[in-house]
Motif scaffolding. Structure first.
Motif, short mmCIF file in Angstrom:
data_model
loop_
_atom_site.label_atom_id
_atom_site.label_comp_id
_atom_site.label_asym_id
_atom_site.label_seq_id
_atom_site.Cartn_x
_atom_site.Cartn_y
_atom_site.Cartn_z
N ALA B 189 -35.65 24.48 -21.57
CA ALA B 189 -35.90 25.86 -21.17
C ALA B 189 -34.69 26.75 -21.44
CB ALA B 189 -36.26 25.90 -19.70
N THR B 190 -33.51 26.26 -21.06
CA THR B 190 -32.32 27.10 -21.12
C THR B 190 -31.78 27.21 -22.54
OG1 THR B 190 -31.82 26.30 -18.92
CG2 THR B 190 -30.09 27.51 -20.04
N MET B 191 -31.63 26.07 -23.21
CA MET B 191 -31.08 26.08 -24.56
C MET B 191 -32.18 26.18 -25.60
SD MET B 191 -28.58 24.05 -22.81
CE MET B 191 -27.51 22.79 -23.43
N GLY B 192 -33.42 26.00 -25.18
CA GLY B 192 -34.53 26.15 -26.11
C GLY B 192 -35.18 27.51 -25.94
N ARG B 207 -38.15 41.71 -21.38
CA ARG B 207 -37.84 41.18 -20.04
C ARG B 207 -38.21 42.20 -18.97
NH1 ARG B 207 -33.92 40.82 -16.12
NH2 ARG B 207 -32.70 42.56 -16.94
N LEU B 208 -37.82 43.46 -19.18
CA LEU B 208 -38.10 44.49 -18.18
C LEU B 208 -39.60 44.80 -18.12
CD1 LEU B 208 -35.01 46.76 -18.83
CD2 LEU B 208 -35.38 45.19 -16.91
N ALA B 209 -40.27 44.74 -19.30
CA ALA B 209 -41.71 44.98 -19.31
C ALA B 209 -42.45 43.90 -18.55
CB ALA B 209 -42.21 45.05 -20.76
N LEU B 210 -41.93 42.69 -18.62
CA LEU B 210 -42.55 41.58 -17.88
C LEU B 210 -42.40 41.81 -16.39
CD1 LEU B 210 -43.97 38.89 -18.47
CD2 LEU B 210 -41.77 37.77 -18.24
N ASP B 296 -27.02 36.77 -23.14
CA ASP B 296 -25.63 36.88 -22.68
C ASP B 296 -25.72 36.91 -21.16
OD1 ASP B 296 -23.03 37.48 -22.18
OD2 ASP B 296 -22.98 39.35 -23.30
N HIS B 297 -25.81 35.73 -20.59
CA HIS B 297 -26.29 35.61 -19.24
C HIS B 297 -25.19 35.70 -18.19
CE1 HIS B 297 -29.36 34.60 -16.39
NE2 HIS B 297 -28.57 33.69 -15.85
N SER B 364 -27.69 42.45 -26.14
CA SER B 364 -27.60 41.39 -25.13
C SER B 364 -28.75 41.49 -24.14
CB SER B 364 -26.28 41.51 -24.36
OG SER B 364 -25.20 41.27 -25.20
N THR B 365 -29.15 40.33 -23.67
CA THR B 365 -30.12 40.30 -22.58
C THR B 365 -29.75 39.12 -21.69
OG1 THR B 365 -32.47 40.15 -22.02
CG2 THR B 365 -31.73 38.86 -23.90
N ILE B 366 -30.47 38.96 -20.57
CA ILE B 366 -30.22 37.78 -19.75
C ILE B 366 -31.47 36.92 -19.76
CG2 ILE B 366 -28.50 38.89 -18.30
CD1 ILE B 366 -30.72 39.21 -16.20
N ARG B 367 -31.37 35.75 -19.16
CA ARG B 367 -32.53 34.84 -19.16
C ARG B 367 -33.72 35.51 -18.48
NH1 ARG B 367 -29.03 29.91 -16.99
NH2 ARG B 367 -27.52 29.90 -18.67
N SER B 368 -34.88 35.39 -19.13
CA SER B 368 -36.04 36.18 -18.72
C SER B 368 -36.54 35.85 -17.32
CB SER B 368 -37.18 35.94 -19.71
OG SER B 368 -37.48 34.56 -19.73
#
Lengths: 308, 417
Positions: B189-192, B207-210, B296-297, B364-368
């Motif tokens: 999940a994390t690296m995939g 991510r924000l739309a979700l 970029d978490h 950059s984003t963070i984990r969804s």
């Protein structure tokens, strides 16, 4: 006459002798048990603990997600128990029968060697077996290869269909010493005269085992079965040490203990829910209680005992 | 006489020394970073103690997988340390809501962090910040440069190139093309998923739309990464189903694998173990020239236990964590943990430089799954672990996985209902 009329004196010494055990047992067993049962009836809403009655149980058995996890864990637990009953206990009895053979040499050595895994820590067992079965560093693939059976090898701990059975067999390997020791002790206590009397009547060898020894050790087998039942339904350590709290792959090794742990203490981003966890613990308690009662009233009372 | 004076002098020093000891305040840090124990003991804590006499600091980590459970029990029992290492988002927010963490918005050192950096440790309305941000980690792929040179391959940029490289290694047969297993589930999940995913759902936008409920996990951009993960399976080593995280790390650092789906936190560990040259490439995009997105978490921060008897000293420590001195020590001692402060930090490690350079090229984003979406039961992050592992193993189709995750999320998250 006057003696019979006198009020019997209260036997203080009984209270004094019982007190330490009662106090310790109450403090570390009975109180936590009832507190857990109580906790299952509460829930936390906005940082405040509120009484919700049987709501937690309604969620556990009524909500499709919770009940699916619960029945999955219970089913896995039964399979775990079945493997122990059909593999561990017969092997234990067989080993005990061999060990009690008077002409077997090095019996003490075998006895100790088979019993040693029982006293090892779960963490060591879990780690050692993970390494042994590892597809990368393990000796299992190489050993199978050496005898030309490489095709039988699979990454057992990582496959949904094998993982639980594999772990159950690891647990059998660890604990086979316990039924062996109990049966061994029971076999040794069978008096020679009984066996000799059988011999005179022509009952020897294997039939002596089936017709004389086995009926005499049945009560011990009953005790072992119930110990296995309680131990298996309380199991947690081996699964946690080998597969972690998520009991992978895809919850295929999830048993009630790991399910309870994950719910009670939380895991990774999931926060712990002590109340729901207590509800699961209460369900576990109920299941074990029912199992023990069936044994006590259905089997134990009907079992015939022989006095020598 | 002389000996007596000397004796008196000795005695006096012990008394004085004892007095000085008594004034010392000892701060205890709770953390899950047991890998960093020596770094804290040998570098960070001495630097702080030298600048702040009278405050002693003890770093007391517990095992990563148990940290949250252990910490929660300790906090409830009142036996937790003064400083609490904060997991991002809800785990820490729950601690703050429960009154276990202090509001640090008024701390001087907080001025050195951007709003984005602070966002992982704020209340939903941003009114209170309760942890001092320490570092973020960036996802990507680390590769064995020597192996690539041997086969004359270049680091892939597009997805087609990525699979062409994997195919080349598979055909060559000397290296496992990619070192990853599904036994522990979280790597999948994390690296995939969260590594390659942002390129599909366009980082923050998706991510924000979700979170807003405008996109669903059954939408193509959320399902497609699972289809890509399913294509990884033939390139993972034999028996990858039972391969654990440490197994994968060892296979790669022993030089037996060509590519390692990574998080930048691996850099310091790998530097010490690998005796070949390592490089890094970012998650491949669909077509050359496409906008790229990286994970970029925001990963780690430090907060103050509200029940701490040494709050003053602890604040001094947290304030110091906002300085350039701390940021520089931390970023260089732990290459791969990138400082979140606005100070300019010079980093020496080439691999860390490679990772951090992507911040300039990609969004950059963070984990969804981390913000808000893992608040309920079933927990989306934990479900994603299982789903990603199942996708690689092919036990379920990407569409089934999307539908399952969506129904789980919709069962408790209002905007998705």
């Amino acid at each position: 006459m006057s003696q019979a009329n006198r009020k019997p004196r209260f036997k203080w010494h009984i209270v004094v002798f019982l007190a330490p055990a009662v106090l310790v047992y109450t403090a570390i067993m009975i109180f936590p048990l009832f507190n857990t049962l109580r906790l299952a009836l509460f829930s936390e809403v906005d940082q405040v603990r509120v009484f919700t009655g049987l709501d937690n149980f309604r969620t556990l058995f009524g909500d499709p997600r919770w009940s699916e996890s619960f029945w999955n864990a219970l089913g896995n637990n039964f399979w775990f128990f079945v493997i122990h009953m059909v593999v561990q206990n017969p092997i234990g009895i067989l080993l005990a029968a061999i060990l009690s053979h008077p002409r077997l040499r090095f019996a003490t050595l075998y006895r100790s060697a088979i019993f040693v895994p029982t006293i090892l820590s779960f963490v060591i067992i879990g780690f050692a077996w993970k390494l042994i079965l590892s597809p990368i560093w393990g000796i299992a693939p190489d050993m199978l290869d050496a005898i030309g059976l490489k095709f039988l090898y699979a990454p057992w701990l990582g496959k949904e269909e094998y993982a639980l059975t594999t772990l159950a067999l690891v647990s059998v390997w660890q604990f086979v010493g316990i039924p062996m020791m109990l049966i061994y002790a029971a076999l040794l206590s069978i008096p020679e005269e009984v066996l000799e009397a059988g011999e005179i009547d022509g009952v020897t060898g294997a039939s002596a085992f089936w017709k004389i020894k086995l009926p005499l050790i049945l009560p011990s087998i009953g005790i072992i079965s119930i110990l296995t039942f309680v131990g298996n339904f309380n199991a947690f350590d081996l699964i946690y040490a080998a597969q972690g709290a998520l009991a992978g792959p895809d919850y295929s090794t999830d048993i009630l203990g790991t399910f309870m742990y994950r719910t009670f203490f939380g895991f990774q981003l999931q926060l712990g829910d002590p109340h729901m966890g207590s509800a699961i613990a209460t369900a576990m308690f109920g299941i074990i209680l029912i199992g023990v009662c069936i044994y006590l009233f259905g089997i134990q009372t009907r079992m015939r005992r022989y006095q020598f | 006489m002389k000996t007596k004076t000397f004796g008196m002098a000795l005695l006096a020093t012990t008394i004085l020394g004892g007095a000085a000891m008594a004034e010392d305040v000892t701060l205890t840090i709770e953390s899950w970073r047991n890998d960093d124990l020596t770094l804290w003991q040998d570098t960070i804590i001495p630097a702080f103690e030298a600048a702040n006499p009278g405050i002693k600091v003890v770093f007391s980590p517990s095992a990563p997988a148990e940290y949250n459970a252990v910490l929660n029990s300790k906090l409830d029992a009142g036996s937790a340390g003064d400083l609490i290492t904060c997991r991002p988002f809800d785990a820490s927010l729950a601690l703050y809501d429960a009154g276990h963490l202090t509001d640090l918005s008024d701390l001087g050192g907080m001025a050195n962090f951007s709003d984005v950096a602070k966002s992982a440790w704020q209340t939903d309305d941003g009114a209170a910040s309760f942890c001092v941000p320490m570092a973020s980690v960036i996802h990507g792929f680390i590769y064995n440069k020597d192996a690539f040179k041997e086969l004359g391959l270049d680091a892939p940029v597009t997805e087609d190139e990525f699979f062409a490289v994997l195919e080349a290694f598979k055909a060559d047969g000397n290296y496992t093309p990619m070192a990853m297993g599904t036994n522990d589930q979280w790597e999948a999940a994390t690296m995939g998923y969260n590594n390659i995913g942002p390129n599909y759902w366009k980082g923050e936008e998706g991510r924000l739309a979700l979170i807003a409920g405008e996109q669903k996990l059954t939408d193509a951009q959320w399902v497609a990464p699972y289809a890509t993960l399913a294509k990884w399976a033939p390139y993972l080593g034999d028996g990858y189903e039972a391969q654990t995280y440490p197994d994968s790390q060892n296979i790669f650092t022993l030089g037996r694998a060509a590519i390692y789906p990574a998080g930048s936190w691996e850099i310091s560990g790998f530097n010490g173990l690998a005796d070949f040259e390592m490089g890094a490439f970012k998650p491949p995009v669909a077509a050359a020239g496409d906008d790229c997105y990286i994970s970029d978490h925001t990963d780690i921060a430090m907060g103050l236990n509200a029940a701490s008897p040494n709050a003053e000293a602890a604040r001094t420590f947290l304030d110091w964590m906002g300085t350039a001195e701390f940021a520089s020590i931390y970023a260089n001692a732990l290459p791969g943990f990138f400082s979140l402060s606005s100070h300019e930090i010079a980093m020496e490690d080439p691999l860390a430089q490679e990772f951090v350079s992507w911040r300039g090229e990609c969004s950059s984003t963070i984990r969804s799954t981390y913000q808000i979406l893992s608040r309920g039961t079933p927990n989306l992050e934990n479900e994603t672990w299982g789903a990603s592992a199942a996708a690689i193993k092919g036990t379920k189709t990407p569409e089934e996985l999307g539908a399952e995750l969506q129904s789980g999320l919709a069962s408790w998250y209002k905007p998705q209902m």
